[in-house]
Design a protein around this motif. Structure first.
Motif, PDB file in Angstrom:
ATOM      1  N   HIS A 124     -36.700 -44.306 -29.944  1.00 43.41           N
ATOM      2  CA  HIS A 124     -36.649 -45.751 -29.770  1.00 43.41           C
ATOM      3  C   HIS A 124     -36.546 -46.145 -28.302  1.00 43.41           C
ATOM      4  O   HIS A 124     -36.418 -47.321 -27.983  1.00 43.41           O
ATOM      5  N   GLY A 125     -36.590 -45.196 -27.408  1.00 47.70           N
ATOM      6  CA  GLY A 125     -36.334 -45.491 -26.003  1.00 47.70           C
ATOM      7  C   GLY A 125     -37.544 -45.883 -25.200  1.00 47.70           C
ATOM      8  O   GLY A 125     -38.643 -46.110 -25.713  1.00 47.70           O
ATOM      9  N   ALA A 126     -37.324 -45.967 -23.890  1.00 50.79           N
ATOM     10  CA  ALA A 126     -38.383 -46.300 -22.951  1.00 50.79           C
ATOM     11  C   ALA A 126     -39.359 -45.134 -22.825  1.00 50.79           C
ATOM     12  O   ALA A 126     -39.032 -43.990 -23.149  1.00 50.79           O
ATOM     13  N   ASP A 127     -40.567 -45.414 -22.347  1.00 45.65           N
ATOM     14  CA  ASP A 127     -41.570 -44.366 -22.166  1.00 45.65           C
ATOM     15  C   ASP A 127     -41.085 -43.348 -21.128  1.00 45.65           C
ATOM     16  O   ASP A 127     -40.393 -43.710 -20.167  1.00 45.65           O
ATOM     17  N   PRO A 128     -41.456 -42.075 -21.308  1.00 45.64           N
ATOM     18  CA  PRO A 128     -40.888 -40.997 -20.483  1.00 45.64           C
ATOM     19  C   PRO A 128     -41.029 -41.184 -18.981  1.00 45.64           C
ATOM     20  O   PRO A 128     -40.106 -40.860 -18.233  1.00 45.64           O
ATOM     21  N   ASP A 129     -42.177 -41.683 -18.517  1.00 48.45           N
ATOM     22  CA  ASP A 129     -42.405 -41.772 -17.075  1.00 48.45           C
ATOM     23  C   ASP A 129     -42.096 -43.150 -16.503  1.00 48.45           C
ATOM     24  O   ASP A 129     -42.383 -43.408 -15.327  1.00 48.45           O
ATOM     25  N   SER A 130     -41.534 -44.048 -17.300  1.00 51.07           N
ATOM     26  CA  SER A 130     -41.223 -45.388 -16.795  1.00 51.07           C
ATOM     27  C   SER A 130     -39.923 -45.339 -16.002  1.00 51.07           C
ATOM     28  O   SER A 130     -39.142 -44.383 -16.084  1.00 51.07           O
ATOM     29  N   ALA A 131     -39.682 -46.386 -15.211  1.00 52.01           N
ATOM     30  CA  ALA A 131     -38.455 -46.447 -14.421  1.00 52.01           C
ATOM     31  C   ALA A 131     -37.230 -46.414 -15.326  1.00 52.01           C
ATOM     32  O   ALA A 131     -36.229 -45.751 -15.022  1.00 52.01           O
ATOM     33  N   GLU A 132     -37.303 -47.103 -16.454  1.00 45.32           N
ATOM     34  CA  GLU A 132     -36.181 -47.112 -17.384  1.00 45.32           C
ATOM     35  C   GLU A 132     -36.010 -45.755 -18.046  1.00 45.32           C
ATOM     36  O   GLU A 132     -34.887 -45.291 -18.271  1.00 45.32           O
ATOM     37  N   GLY A 133     -37.134 -45.099 -18.351  1.00 38.33           N
ATOM     38  CA  GLY A 133     -37.091 -43.810 -19.024  1.00 38.33           C
ATOM     39  C   GLY A 133     -36.587 -42.676 -18.161  1.00 38.33           C
ATOM     40  O   GLY A 133     -36.210 -41.616 -18.672  1.00 38.33           O
ATOM     41  N   THR A 134     -36.587 -42.859 -16.840  1.00 37.18           N
ATOM     42  CA  THR A 134     -36.123 -41.810 -15.928  1.00 37.18           C
ATOM     43  C   THR A 134     -34.835 -42.204 -15.218  1.00 37.18           C
ATOM     44  O   THR A 134     -34.417 -41.543 -14.277  1.00 37.18           O
ATOM     45  N   SER A 135     -34.207 -43.288 -15.674  1.00 33.75           N
ATOM     46  CA  SER A 135     -32.987 -43.766 -15.031  1.00 33.75           C
ATOM     47  C   SER A 135     -31.860 -42.747 -15.155  1.00 33.75           C
ATOM     48  O   SER A 135     -31.693 -42.104 -16.189  1.00 33.75           O
ATOM     49  N   ARG A 136     -31.062 -42.621 -14.106  1.00 33.44           N
ATOM     50  CA  ARG A 136     -29.922 -41.709 -14.129  1.00 33.44           C
ATOM     51  C   ARG A 136     -28.826 -42.202 -15.066  1.00 33.44           C
ATOM     52  O   ARG A 136     -27.924 -41.442 -15.429  1.00 33.44           O
ATOM     53  N   ALA A 137     -28.897 -43.471 -15.439  1.00 29.43           N
ATOM     54  CA  ALA A 137     -27.867 -44.031 -16.313  1.00 29.43           C
ATOM     55  C   ALA A 137     -28.077 -43.659 -17.773  1.00 29.43           C
ATOM     56  O   ALA A 137     -27.176 -43.833 -18.592  1.00 29.43           O
ATOM     57  N   LEU A 138     -29.252 -43.132 -18.117  1.00 29.88           N
ATOM     58  CA  LEU A 138     -29.555 -42.827 -19.510  1.00 29.88           C
ATOM     59  C   LEU A 138     -28.644 -41.736 -20.067  1.00 29.88           C
ATOM     60  O   LEU A 138     -28.295 -40.784 -19.369  1.00 29.88           O
ATOM     61  N   ARG A 139     -28.303 -41.876 -21.347  1.00 30.06           N
ATOM     62  CA  ARG A 139     -27.537 -40.860 -22.056  1.00 30.06           C
ATOM     63  C   ARG A 139     -28.192 -40.632 -23.405  1.00 30.06           C
ATOM     64  O   ARG A 139     -28.887 -41.514 -23.935  1.00 30.06           O
ATOM     65  N   GLY A 140     -27.995 -39.441 -23.954  1.00 31.46           N
ATOM     66  CA  GLY A 140     -28.436 -39.213 -25.318  1.00 31.46           C
ATOM     67  C   GLY A 140     -27.588 -40.040 -26.262  1.00 31.46           C
ATOM     68  O   GLY A 140     -26.411 -40.292 -25.986  1.00 31.46           O
ATOM     69  N   SER A 141     -28.162 -40.451 -27.388  1.00 27.76           N
ATOM     70  CA  SER A 141     -27.387 -41.300 -28.292  1.00 27.76           C
ATOM     71  C   SER A 141     -27.917 -41.224 -29.710  1.00 27.76           C
ATOM     72  O   SER A 141     -29.100 -40.981 -29.942  1.00 27.76           O
ATOM     73  N   THR A 142     -27.016 -41.440 -30.666  1.00 26.69           N
ATOM     74  CA  THR A 142     -27.417 -41.622 -32.052  1.00 26.69           C
ATOM     75  C   THR A 142     -27.803 -43.080 -32.240  1.00 26.69           C
ATOM     76  O   THR A 142     -27.620 -43.915 -31.341  1.00 26.69           O
ATOM     77  N   ALA A 143     -28.317 -43.417 -33.409  1.00 29.63           N
ATOM     78  CA  ALA A 143     -28.489 -44.818 -33.755  1.00 29.63           C
ATOM     79  C   ALA A 143     -27.100 -45.427 -33.960  1.00 29.63           C
ATOM     80  O   ALA A 143     -26.164 -44.728 -34.352  1.00 29.63           O
ATOM     81  N   PRO A 144     -26.918 -46.701 -33.680  1.00 31.70           N
ATOM     82  CA  PRO A 144     -25.633 -47.331 -33.954  1.00 31.70           C
ATOM     83  C   PRO A 144     -25.481 -47.626 -35.443  1.00 31.70           C
ATOM     84  O   PRO A 144     -26.463 -47.777 -36.160  1.00 31.70           O
ATOM     85  N   LEU A 145     -24.253 -47.703 -35.924  1.00 32.27           N
ATOM     86  CA  LEU A 145     -23.978 -48.004 -37.321  1.00 32.27           C
ATOM     87  C   LEU A 145     -22.973 -49.143 -37.393  1.00 32.27           C
ATOM     88  O   LEU A 145     -21.874 -49.064 -36.827  1.00 32.27           O
ATOM     89  N   TRP A 146     -23.325 -50.205 -38.094  1.00 32.60           N
ATOM     90  CA  TRP A 146     -22.437 -51.344 -38.293  1.00 32.60           C
ATOM     91  C   TRP A 146     -21.472 -51.015 -39.424  1.00 32.60           C
ATOM     92  O   TRP A 146     -21.881 -50.695 -40.530  1.00 32.60           O
ATOM     93  N   VAL A 147     -20.158 -51.127 -39.150  1.00 30.77           N
ATOM     94  CA  VAL A 147     -19.147 -50.810 -40.158  1.00 30.77           C
ATOM     95  C   VAL A 147     -18.258 -51.997 -40.480  1.00 30.77           C
ATOM     96  O   VAL A 147     -17.390 -51.913 -41.355  1.00 30.77           O
ATOM     97  N   GLY A 148     -18.419 -53.109 -39.790  1.00 32.88           N
ATOM     98  CA  GLY A 148     -17.578 -54.270 -40.008  1.00 32.88           C
ATOM     99  C   GLY A 148     -16.234 -54.142 -39.309  1.00 32.88           C
ATOM    100  O   GLY A 148     -15.929 -53.131 -38.660  1.00 32.88           O
ATOM    101  N   ASP A 149     -15.409 -55.173 -39.442  1.00 33.25           N
ATOM    102  CA  ASP A 149     -14.131 -55.210 -38.736  1.00 33.25           C
ATOM    103  C   ASP A 149     -13.246 -54.023 -39.133  1.00 33.25           C
ATOM    104  O   ASP A 149     -12.849 -53.885 -40.292  1.00 33.25           O
ATOM    105  N   SER A 150     -12.925 -53.181 -38.162  1.00 37.68           N
ATOM    106  CA  SER A 150     -12.170 -51.955 -38.423  1.00 37.68           C
ATOM    107  C   SER A 150     -11.160 -51.710 -37.311  1.00 37.68           C
ATOM    108  O   SER A 150     -11.347 -52.158 -36.171  1.00 37.68           O
ATOM    109  N   ASP A 151     -10.093 -50.977 -37.646  1.00 38.02           N
ATOM    110  CA  ASP A 151      -9.112 -50.610 -36.620  1.00 38.02           C
ATOM    111  C   ASP A 151      -8.639 -49.168 -36.778  1.00 38.02           C
ATOM    112  O   ASP A 151      -7.622 -48.765 -36.223  1.00 38.02           O
TER     113      ASP A 151
END
Length: 547
Positions: A124-151
């Motif tokens: 789901h990310g940016a294209d590999p050779d784009s500025a966003e796709g090569t940013s040093r800020a990028l991290r690997g990630s799972t998809a997010p999951l909505w769980v509702g109000d939790s503590d």
């Protein structure tokens, strides 16, 4: 007097709409660049929201590579949150294994069952050779999951078994991200209400007194923040051999609705030689309330729906980089129309109502402050957000704020990844910033973000059928947005791969104009049951365009 008024309105519309755009790019150019801006947009409101980032620890025996084969956290109390995800250091390192969480509803002792988190999210990310796709800020990630109000939370990440019986190594730096979306904007008293009829709970949104209706009424509209050219500025265009996206700094919205004359450089010669016929006065007046974001206050939470007549009237004055005839060459769907033919039959669906970023409460301070554009929109890729279906339509803005924080602050993306989002009630939301009517470069379909738009239907549709309202909203949105670029929703287009697991970089691939994410990448997205509805969306979108 009437003729004079119509002429004045037409000139005003043309002048205002020409201000924030660049000259048309050569056919080979991949991006367009807006003129440099002298100042920033007004500051976004101080919106709450927070992210807790907790490092995972070993839970089981080591893997064959010496690292832990299972990591996680035992049950614990945490600050309130509503969305979870897992990130790690190297965005190129795949997570071979499973991620499961269970959560405790806020203020209770009730824990959920174990819930699976989708681990394959890099596509789901940016294209590999784009500025966003090569940013040093990028991290690997799972998809997010909505769980509702939790503590309370508990998580386990289990490595997949390797070929010799040992577990494959898990990525380094695994962390659990717990996102609190915070409170949304205060309720507006002068806005069109967002649809809140839940699928399967009674009357569908937009139904009336027994006559046949569409499965969804128009969604609540928003206002976008777009760059405006300073007086006298000329537009810079990316060179024909550009391979990376160029960015355009944001600029202030006009302080008053009295526009300056458009710079001569922004008016194409063809338009001077054969200007479009002025549309009927009634059509112009119908669209003047929200002809573009430059005429709408910055604080507007939605863009209102327009009739087909008003949409087509406004399209006559669209910027030159929004072509209303098909591309030439191998990527054409049909012979290009002459300006007269295009004006007579533009095939643009009526613009649906769209909730803006302001409307769903985006914190503009966390994203990058520039806009990146591709040069046209040839296709729409449909996704499911894989965040689960356990949300109400009233909670959809909170889901969006959570995904936005996860994309930017947890995953290291420049902004929300998708160009648009749609909830289960059929409400349409502005996604990545830059202008809903502009070809904003997204990060949604790895390898095919150029010249496309990404639409995320909120939910998971692998085994659950998408609501009819959501499918109808996909059709309405694509009928309008693809229509601005002369694209037939039932046609096909050819795109060039930027690299992925299905098509090598540089491969030319033929797609349906409305395609599923799995068409461009080996993934389950948008889920089998939503993917099976795309044929219906194509037919309906073409009908909305008047084809």
């Amino acid at each position: 007097m009437r003729a004079s008024l119509a002429s004045s309105i037409a000139v005003t519309c043309a002048a205002v709409l020409a201000l924030p755009v660049s000259s048309a790019a050569p056919a080979a150019a991949e991006v367009l660049v807006q003129p440099p801006a002298a100042s920033a947009l007004p500051p976004a409101p101080d919106l709450p929201g927070s992210t807790q980032s907790l490092p995972l620890g070993p839970l089981g025996p080591s893997s064959r590579a010496g690292g832990p084969g299972e990591q996680g956290l035992p049950r614990r109390d945490v600050k309130p949150f509503s969305l979870v995800g897992v990130v790690w250091d190297d965005p190129r390192a795949p997570l071979h294994g499973t991620v499961q969480v269970r959560t405790r509803a806020t203020g209770t002792d009730t824990w959920s069952q174990w819930q699976d988190v989708e681990t394959h999210n890099d596509e789901h990310g940016a294209d590999p050779d784009s500025a966003e796709g090569t940013s040093r800020a990028l991290r690997g990630s799972t998809a997010p999951l909505w769980v509702g109000d939790s503590d309370g939370v508990e998580i386990r990440v289990r490595a997949e078994a390797g070929g010799t019986g040992g577990a494959l190594p898990l990525p380094a730096g695994l962390r659990l991200e717990l996102v609190d979306p915070g409170e949304g904007p205060e309720a507006q008293t002068d806005t069109e209400p967002v649809l809140e009829t839940e699928p399967g709970t009674g009357t569908e949104p937009g139904t009336g007194t027994g006559t046949e209706v569409e499965p969804v009424a128009e969604a609540a509209p928003p206002q976008t923040r777009t760059a405006t050219a300073p007086a006298g500025a000329t537009a810079a265009v990316a060179p024909a051999d550009a391979t990376s996206a160029a960015v355009a700094p944001e600029a202030p919205l006009p302080p008053a609705p009295t526009p300056a004359p458009a710079p001569a450089a922004t008016v194409p010669a063809a338009a001077l030689a054969a200007p479009p016929a002025a549309p009927p006065l009634s059509g112009l007046l119908a669209g003047l309330g929200a002809i573009n974001s430059q005429l709408t206050p910055y604080a507007a939470p939605w863009l209102p729906a327009l009739s087909k007549e008003a949409t087509e009237a406004i399209a006559s004055y669209l910027p030159p980089f929004l072509p209303r005839t098909p591309a030439s060459g191998a990527e054409a769907q049909e012979p290009a129309k002459t300006p007269v033919q295009a004006a007579a039959a533009p095939y643009i669906g009526p613009r649906p109502a769209i909730v803006t970023r302001k409307g769903w409460g985006a914190d503009e301070s966390i994203r990058e402050k520039t806009f990146v554009y591709t040069n046209t929109i040839k296709a729409a890729f449909v996704h499911h957000s894989a965040t689960g279906n356990n949300y109400t339509c009233a909670q959809a803005p909170s889901v969006l704020r959570s995904i936005y924080r996860y994309h930017v602050l947890s995953s290291g993306w420049r902004d929300f990844g998708y160009n648009f989002a749609i909830d289960k009630c059929g409400n349409i939301y502005e996604g990545r910033a830059g202008g809903v009517d502009k070809p904003v470069l997204g990060a949604h379909t790895l390898g095919f973000n150029t010249s496309t738009m990404g639409i995320a239907v909120l939910g998971t549709f692998s085994t659950t059928a998408p609501p009819a309202a959501s499918v109808t909203a996909v059709a309405r949105l694509t009928a309008w947005k693809l229509g601005l670029h002369g694209i037939n929703p039932k046609g096909s287009v050819t795109l060039t791969s930027g690299g992925g697991n299905l098509y090598a970089k540089g491969t030319k691939v033929k797609f349906n104009a409305i395609a599923g994410h799995r068409d461009g990448f080996a993934t389950d997205c948008p889920g089998s049951l939503l993917y099976g509805k795309l044929g219906t969306a194509r037919t309906s979108a073409a009908s909305y365009q008047g084809r």
